[in-house]
Scaffold this motif. Structure first.
Motif, PDB file in Angstrom:
ATOM      1  N   ALA A   1       6.948  -9.715  -3.207  1.00  0.00           N
ATOM      2  CA  ALA A   1       7.260  -9.702  -4.637  1.00  0.00           C
ATOM      3  C   ALA A   1       7.180  -8.292  -5.217  1.00  0.00           C
ATOM      4  O   ALA A   1       7.998  -7.917  -6.067  1.00  0.00           O
ATOM      5  CB  ALA A   1       6.313 -10.637  -5.387  1.00  0.00           C
ATOM      6  N   LEU A   2       6.200  -7.510  -4.783  1.00  0.00           N
ATOM      7  CA  LEU A   2       6.075  -6.137  -5.278  1.00  0.00           C
ATOM      8  C   LEU A   2       7.325  -5.328  -4.955  1.00  0.00           C
ATOM      9  O   LEU A   2       7.834  -4.571  -5.791  1.00  0.00           O
ATOM     10  CB  LEU A   2       4.847  -5.464  -4.661  1.00  0.00           C
ATOM     11  CG  LEU A   2       3.489  -5.835  -5.252  1.00  0.00           C
ATOM     12  CD1 LEU A   2       2.361  -5.325  -4.363  1.00  0.00           C
ATOM     13  CD2 LEU A   2       3.345  -5.272  -6.666  1.00  0.00           C
ATOM     14  N   PHE A   3       7.824  -5.479  -3.737  1.00  0.00           N
ATOM     15  CA  PHE A   3       9.010  -4.715  -3.347  1.00  0.00           C
ATOM     16  C   PHE A   3      10.264  -5.268  -4.001  1.00  0.00           C
ATOM     17  O   PHE A   3      11.087  -4.524  -4.539  1.00  0.00           O
ATOM     18  CB  PHE A   3       9.175  -4.714  -1.824  1.00  0.00           C
ATOM     19  CG  PHE A   3      10.248  -3.781  -1.355  1.00  0.00           C
ATOM     20  CD1 PHE A   3       9.970  -2.439  -1.141  1.00  0.00           C
ATOM     21  CD2 PHE A   3      11.547  -4.218  -1.155  1.00  0.00           C
ATOM     22  CE1 PHE A   3      10.962  -1.556  -0.737  1.00  0.00           C
ATOM     23  CE2 PHE A   3      12.545  -3.354  -0.745  1.00  0.00           C
ATOM     24  CZ  PHE A   3      12.245  -2.017  -0.538  1.00  0.00           C
ATOM     25  N   ASN A   4      10.419  -6.579  -3.983  1.00  0.00           N
ATOM     26  CA  ASN A   4      11.675  -7.187  -4.437  1.00  0.00           C
ATOM     27  C   ASN A   4      11.805  -7.230  -5.954  1.00  0.00           C
ATOM     28  O   ASN A   4      12.917  -7.375  -6.468  1.00  0.00           O
ATOM     29  CB  ASN A   4      11.796  -8.610  -3.887  1.00  0.00           C
ATOM     30  CG  ASN A   4      12.137  -8.630  -2.412  1.00  0.00           C
ATOM     31  OD1 ASN A   4      12.157  -7.590  -1.764  1.00  0.00           O
ATOM     32  ND2 ASN A   4      12.398  -9.794  -1.873  1.00  0.00           N
ATOM     33  N   GLY A   5      10.684  -7.125  -6.672  1.00  0.00           N
ATOM     34  CA  GLY A   5      10.748  -7.209  -8.123  1.00  0.00           C
ATOM     35  C   GLY A   5      11.704  -6.208  -8.738  1.00  0.00           C
ATOM     36  O   GLY A   5      12.423  -6.511  -9.686  1.00  0.00           O
ATOM     37  N   GLY A   6      11.721  -4.990  -8.215  1.00  0.00           N
ATOM     38  CA  GLY A   6      12.612  -3.963  -8.745  1.00  0.00           C
ATOM     39  C   GLY A   6      13.734  -3.565  -7.812  1.00  0.00           C
ATOM     40  O   GLY A   6      14.597  -2.761  -8.188  1.00  0.00           O
ATOM     41  N   CYS A   7      13.756  -4.122  -6.595  1.00  0.00           N
ATOM     42  CA  CYS A   7      14.729  -3.686  -5.593  1.00  0.00           C
ATOM     43  C   CYS A   7      16.159  -4.022  -6.001  1.00  0.00           C
ATOM     44  O   CYS A   7      17.072  -3.212  -5.838  1.00  0.00           O
ATOM     45  CB  CYS A   7      14.401  -4.314  -4.239  1.00  0.00           C
ATOM     46  SG  CYS A   7      15.467  -3.754  -2.894  1.00  0.00           S
TER      47      CYS A   7
ATOM     48  N   LYS B   1      15.627   8.797  -6.158  1.00  0.00           N
ATOM     49  CA  LYS B   1      15.300   9.120  -7.544  1.00  0.00           C
ATOM     50  C   LYS B   1      14.966   7.850  -8.319  1.00  0.00           C
ATOM     51  O   LYS B   1      15.458   6.773  -7.991  1.00  0.00           O
ATOM     52  CB  LYS B   1      16.481   9.835  -8.227  1.00  0.00           C
ATOM     53  CG  LYS B   1      16.802  11.197  -7.645  1.00  0.00           C
ATOM     54  CD  LYS B   1      17.998  11.823  -8.374  1.00  0.00           C
ATOM     55  CE  LYS B   1      18.334  13.187  -7.808  1.00  0.00           C
ATOM     56  NZ  LYS B   1      19.513  13.790  -8.487  1.00  0.00           N
ATOM     57  N   GLU B   2      14.134   7.997  -9.334  1.00  0.00           N
ATOM     58  CA  GLU B   2      13.838   6.858 -10.207  1.00  0.00           C
ATOM     59  C   GLU B   2      15.068   6.559 -11.070  1.00  0.00           C
ATOM     60  O   GLU B   2      15.666   7.459 -11.659  1.00  0.00           O
ATOM     61  CB  GLU B   2      12.650   7.198 -11.108  1.00  0.00           C
ATOM     62  CG  GLU B   2      12.239   6.069 -12.042  1.00  0.00           C
ATOM     63  CD  GLU B   2      11.876   4.802 -11.290  1.00  0.00           C
ATOM     64  OE1 GLU B   2      12.623   3.814 -11.412  1.00  0.00           O
ATOM     65  OE2 GLU B   2      10.859   4.815 -10.571  1.00  0.00           O
ATOM     66  N   THR B   3      15.455   5.257 -11.134  1.00  0.00           N
ATOM     67  CA  THR B   3      16.656   4.892 -11.879  1.00  0.00           C
ATOM     68  C   THR B   3      16.376   3.885 -12.995  1.00  0.00           C
ATOM     69  O   THR B   3      17.303   3.427 -13.657  1.00  0.00           O
ATOM     70  CB  THR B   3      17.708   4.288 -10.934  1.00  0.00           C
ATOM     71  OG1 THR B   3      17.132   3.154 -10.240  1.00  0.00           O
ATOM     72  CG2 THR B   3      18.199   5.307  -9.926  1.00  0.00           C
ATOM     73  N   ALA B   4      15.116   3.523 -13.220  1.00  0.00           N
ATOM     74  CA  ALA B   4      14.796   2.526 -14.252  1.00  0.00           C
ATOM     75  C   ALA B   4      15.320   2.985 -15.614  1.00  0.00           C
ATOM     76  O   ALA B   4      15.147   4.134 -16.010  1.00  0.00           O
ATOM     77  CB  ALA B   4      13.288   2.321 -14.319  1.00  0.00           C
TER      78      ALA B   4
ATOM     79  N   GLY C   1       8.711   1.582 -13.627  1.00  0.00           N
ATOM     80  CA  GLY C   1       9.712   2.177 -12.750  1.00  0.00           C
ATOM     81  C   GLY C   1       9.850   1.413 -11.448  1.00  0.00           C
ATOM     82  O   GLY C   1       8.978   0.635 -11.065  1.00  0.00           O
ATOM     83  N   ARG C   2      10.980   1.655 -10.762  1.00  0.00           N
ATOM     84  CA  ARG C   2      11.245   0.948  -9.503  1.00  0.00           C
ATOM     85  C   ARG C   2      10.351   1.465  -8.358  1.00  0.00           C
ATOM     86  O   ARG C   2       9.797   0.699  -7.576  1.00  0.00           O
ATOM     87  CB  ARG C   2      12.712   1.134  -9.078  1.00  0.00           C
ATOM     88  CG  ARG C   2      13.734   1.006 -10.198  1.00  0.00           C
ATOM     89  CD  ARG C   2      13.812  -0.384 -10.754  1.00  0.00           C
ATOM     90  NE  ARG C   2      14.823  -0.451 -11.812  1.00  0.00           N
ATOM     91  CZ  ARG C   2      14.618  -0.991 -13.004  1.00  0.00           C
ATOM     92  NH1 ARG C   2      13.423  -1.480 -13.313  1.00  0.00           N
ATOM     93  NH2 ARG C   2      15.582  -1.043 -13.893  1.00  0.00           N
ATOM     94  N   ARG C   3      10.246   2.790  -8.266  1.00  0.00           N
ATOM     95  CA  ARG C   3       9.605   3.404  -7.103  1.00  0.00           C
ATOM     96  C   ARG C   3       8.139   3.023  -6.931  1.00  0.00           C
ATOM     97  O   ARG C   3       7.714   2.699  -5.805  1.00  0.00           O
ATOM     98  CB  ARG C   3       9.756   4.926  -7.164  1.00  0.00           C
ATOM     99  CG  ARG C   3      11.205   5.400  -7.022  1.00  0.00           C
ATOM    100  CD  ARG C   3      11.349   6.905  -7.159  1.00  0.00           C
ATOM    101  NE  ARG C   3      10.842   7.600  -5.985  1.00  0.00           N
ATOM    102  CZ  ARG C   3       9.740   8.331  -5.980  1.00  0.00           C
ATOM    103  NH1 ARG C   3       9.002   8.451  -7.069  1.00  0.00           N
ATOM    104  NH2 ARG C   3       9.357   8.940  -4.875  1.00  0.00           N
ATOM    105  N   PRO C   4       7.293   3.041  -7.986  1.00  0.00           N
ATOM    106  CA  PRO C   4       5.873   2.747  -7.760  1.00  0.00           C
ATOM    107  C   PRO C   4       5.628   1.385  -7.124  1.00  0.00           C
ATOM    108  O   PRO C   4       4.837   1.267  -6.174  1.00  0.00           O
ATOM    109  CB  PRO C   4       5.271   2.828  -9.175  1.00  0.00           C
ATOM    110  CG  PRO C   4       6.188   3.721  -9.932  1.00  0.00           C
ATOM    111  CD  PRO C   4       7.553   3.432  -9.388  1.00  0.00           C
TER     112      PRO C   4
END
Length: 413
Positions: A331-337, A405-408, A288-291
């Motif tokens: 990288a942790l933040f941008n990976g799913g941002c 909200k989680e959007t993955a 997921g994006r949020r974690p």
């Protein structure tokens, strides 16, 4: 991915060079007996380019939603490459006086206007080309290509400084990276001219549901999405430009590392982002994006100050370790941002919605990051004070991600 990514690489190689060479540009375009004051002026010009990014975002974002993603991505790479090449042939203060910084500002403004249509366009294009379960895995490469561009730009400056020596680099060698914009831009133009537009835009066009005023529609129907996007981008913008643009000048001017060591530390720190990003993008699709975004924010909040404290110890090895740790948080933040931003908007207003919120935030927070950081040091006398700027912006994004909200895996339309 390669067509969009290579163009993105060239775009950010061009745009990021100014930040890497800020300390040298300061000596050539601003006359001051105090290197720190000249660096402040150079960072102010760096920020001026970001003032144009919202205008570019409004213009190119609307165009991208009405005419297609590919046409805009072709246009922006041409404008950026030409303006970057021009920067490499500008006369200096010692040649034409006050005209030199005026021309530098004008060139930077044009470059910033074009950049307003780049990142949002590439993220949109890649996300619309990906399967839902692989969206972050694909879109993270838009970020990864930009950081690889920063690595190559910083590495090129490091190599030139080592080969030519600091004196030659200060006098004329700094022009070489800017002049490379011409052949690189031609390569990027060839790649992008041969791209197909995204399947999602083709479907939108076929159904006749293209918005005539996508920006106005976004403001009317997707205000919460715009606000969440702004919240996400705050730490994304600040952390990226701290590593790429503030650190080289900070390490050499305030912490008194040699120019060669400063570029080495910065290059390896940026390399840690490029290496980590494909992994964090893949994990964002699985977890997921949020974690991951929350973990990246928490890392900046808790460890930015200790990392900068480690840099003040004068050890190149310790500074590389500190920069690399910050790079992992990026990288942790941008990976799913990127995927998270795309998933906030429907196709008809996606390019414009992201461009509007992204570029406004980057202009307010990202563009002033080097100037604000150097200004804090001058105001407080504390070389660690920029850490507080990063920590506060990370807290803002932490709250935004926590409330989102989680959007993955979401179906885009």
């Amino acid at each position: 991915m390669m067509a969009a990514g290579i163009g993105h690489f060239i775009e950010w190689f061009d745009f990021g060079l100014y930040g890497t060479l800020a300390a040298i540009i300061a000596g050539n375009f601003f006359v001051s007996s105090d290197p720190a004051t000249a660096l402040l002026k150079s960072f102010a010009v760096f920020g001026s380019g970001f003032l144009m990014r919202p205008l570019g975002g409004f213009f190119f974002g609307s165009m991208g939603d009405r005419l297609g993603r590919r046409k805009v991505l072709v246009t922006v790479i041409v404008i950026t490459s030409i303006s970057t090449f021009v920067m490499g042939i500008l006369p200096t203060w010692h040649q034409v006086g006050i005209v030199a910084p005026v021309l530098l500002v004008l060139t930077r403004l044009v470059q910033g206007f074009a950049a307003g249509g780049e990142s949002s366009g590439v993220i949109t294009y890649l996300a619309e080309s990906a399967a839902p379960h692989r969206r972050a895995t694909l879109t993270c490469w838009s970020e990864n290509f930009s950081f690889m561009a920063f690595v190559c730009g910083s590495g090129l400056v490091l190599t030139l400084t080592y080969w030519l020596g600091e004196t030659a680099m200060n006098e004329w060698g700094w022009r070489i990276p800017f002049l490379l914009a011409a052949p690189l831009g031609l390569g990027g133009l060839y790649m992008r001219r041969n791209m197909e537009d995204s399947a999602a835009f083709h479907r939108l066009k076929a159904t006749g549901k293209i918005e005539k005023s996508p920006l106005r529609t976004a403001l009317k129907t997707s205000l919460s999405a715009l606000l969440f996007c702004i919240g996400f981008v705050v730490v994304k913008a600040v952390s990226s430009w701290v590593l790429q643009s503030f650190m080289p000048g900070y390490l050499s001017t305030h912490l008194h590392y040699s120019r060669t060591d400063s570029y080495l530390i910065t290059t390896l720190g940026l390399l840690s982002v490029a290496i980590s990003m494909p992994v964090t993008g893949y994990l964002s699709d699985r977890w997921g994006r949020r974690p991951l975004m929350l973990l990246g924010c928490a890392g900046f909040i808790l460890l930015t100050y200790p990392a900068m404290l480690l840099m003040t110890q004068g050890s190149v090895g310790s500074s590389i370790a500190a920069m690399s740790m910050l790079g992992v948080f990026v990288a942790l933040f941008n990976g799913g941002c990127g995927a998270a931003m795309v998933e906030l908007f429907p196709t008809a207003i996606r390019y414009g919605g992201i461009a509007m919120s992204y570029n406004l935030t980057v202009a307010v927070f990202g563009g002033v990051t080097p100037l604000a950081s150097a200004g804090l040091i001058r105001l407080t006398g504390d070389p660690l004070s920029p850490a507080w700027y990063v920590m506060i912006t990370a807290l803002i994004s932490f709250i935004a991600v926590w409330c989102a909200k989680e959007t993955a895996g979401k179906v885009l339309d």
